[in-house]
Design a protein around this motif. Sequence first.
Motif, mmCIF file in Angstrom:
data_model
loop_
_atom_site.group_PDB
_atom_site.id
_atom_site.type_symbol
_atom_site.label_atom_id
_atom_site.label_comp_id
_atom_site.label_asym_id
_atom_site.label_seq_id
_atom_site.Cartn_x
_atom_site.Cartn_y
_atom_site.Cartn_z
ATOM 1 N N GLU A 111 12.699 70.319 56.145
ATOM 2 C CA GLU A 111 13.900 71.148 56.262
ATOM 3 C C GLU A 111 14.029 71.746 57.659
ATOM 4 O O GLU A 111 15.131 71.799 58.210
ATOM 5 C CB GLU A 111 13.872 72.254 55.206
ATOM 6 N N SER B 247 15.136 69.020 59.973
ATOM 7 C CA SER B 247 16.533 68.708 59.685
ATOM 8 C C SER B 247 17.466 69.732 60.324
ATOM 9 O O SER B 247 18.499 69.383 60.909
ATOM 10 C CB SER B 247 16.755 68.685 58.171
ATOM 11 N N TRP C 286 24.603 62.200 58.942
ATOM 12 C CA TRP C 286 24.196 61.312 57.855
ATOM 13 C C TRP C 286 22.670 61.250 57.762
ATOM 14 O O TRP C 286 22.101 61.340 56.672
ATOM 15 C CB TRP C 286 24.769 59.910 58.056
ATOM 16 N N GLN D 27 20.539 63.445 58.793
ATOM 17 C CA GLN D 27 20.051 64.741 58.326
ATOM 18 C C GLN D 27 20.198 64.846 56.802
ATOM 19 O O GLN D 27 19.270 65.259 56.108
ATOM 20 C CB GLN D 27 20.819 65.863 59.007
ATOM 21 N N SER D 28 21.341 64.466 56.264
ATOM 22 C CA SER D 28 21.529 64.556 54.813
ATOM 23 C C SER D 28 20.615 63.580 54.082
ATOM 24 O O SER D 28 20.106 63.885 53.007
ATOM 25 C CB SER D 28 22.992 64.321 54.439
ATOM 26 N N GLU D 29 20.388 62.415 54.655
ATOM 27 C CA GLU D 29 19.479 61.431 54.054
ATOM 28 C C GLU D 29 18.053 61.975 54.013
ATOM 29 O O GLU D 29 17.328 61.769 53.038
ATOM 30 C CB GLU D 29 19.547 60.136 54.859
ATOM 31 N N LEU E 170 17.186 65.084 53.706
ATOM 32 C CA LEU E 170 17.081 66.158 52.723
ATOM 33 C C LEU E 170 17.281 65.670 51.290
ATOM 34 O O LEU E 170 16.827 66.304 50.350
ATOM 35 C CB LEU E 170 18.091 67.257 53.040
ATOM 36 N N ARG E 171 17.988 64.544 51.128
ATOM 37 C CA ARG E 171 18.313 64.057 49.783
ATOM 38 C C ARG E 171 17.061 63.706 48.992
ATOM 39 O O ARG E 171 16.884 64.154 47.863
ATOM 40 C CB ARG E 171 19.248 62.854 49.871
ATOM 41 N N ASP E 172 16.192 62.884 49.554
ATOM 42 C CA ASP E 172 14.953 62.504 48.881
ATOM 43 C C ASP E 172 13.910 62.143 49.938
ATOM 44 O O ASP E 172 13.665 60.966 50.205
ATOM 45 C CB ASP E 172 15.205 61.321 47.936
ATOM 46 N N ARG F 123 10.953 59.660 48.940
ATOM 47 C CA ARG F 123 11.374 58.260 48.844
ATOM 48 C C ARG F 123 11.597 57.664 50.221
ATOM 49 O O ARG F 123 11.238 56.530 50.494
ATOM 50 C CB ARG F 123 12.661 58.140 48.018
ATOM 51 N N ARG G 148 27.143 53.346 54.527
ATOM 52 C CA ARG G 148 26.552 54.620 54.916
ATOM 53 C C ARG G 148 27.534 55.444 55.739
ATOM 54 O O ARG G 148 27.561 56.640 55.647
ATOM 55 C CB ARG G 148 25.289 54.394 55.738
#
Length: 172
Positions: free
Chosen positions: A84, A87, A108, A110-112, A114-116, A119, A165
């Motif tokens: 975090e 990010s 994009w 940054q959000s990727e 934080l999403r997982d 993974r 994406r």
Amino acid sequence: MQPEMVAGLFGLGGALVGAVVSTGAVIWQQRKIAHEAERVHLLGLAEAAANEVIRLSYELQDHFGQVVVDPNNSGHWGWLSRVEELSRSLEQQSLRFADPKVQYLLAWIQSEMLRDPVRLSQDENGPQTAPYWTLCADLRTVMGTVLRRQPFPEDKWESYAETSRLPRSPSY
């Protein structure tokens, strides 16, 4: 009217026109210099941000390479907290770029992240094939074009757009 009076009025008129033209030229030149100074300043901010994003990409790559998967492990929560922080640093730098494609790609990524994040950090074939590795390499490629003042690399844009994406063109 006497010829001397006409000659004097023409002289006065010429002096006034000359004063207006020279004042206008000075104002135009000052605005041009101010605009150029602002442009150079913004380019400097973008270059500094690009260098910082390159540095962050290596830090992200190292951090994602040491993932702690077990949520019962206290190190896992520290690892997520650091994701975090990184990010947020990436988001701060994205605000300094004028190119909407660069801004969108950074948002994009940054959000990727934080999403997982877990993974994103895993691939059974090793770290060089994990998704974070590709994202970090793409960050460096795009920032390199920013530093060289080249256009956004269309092959990167197309590869992200083809996988849905990113939109084909930025909406802002």
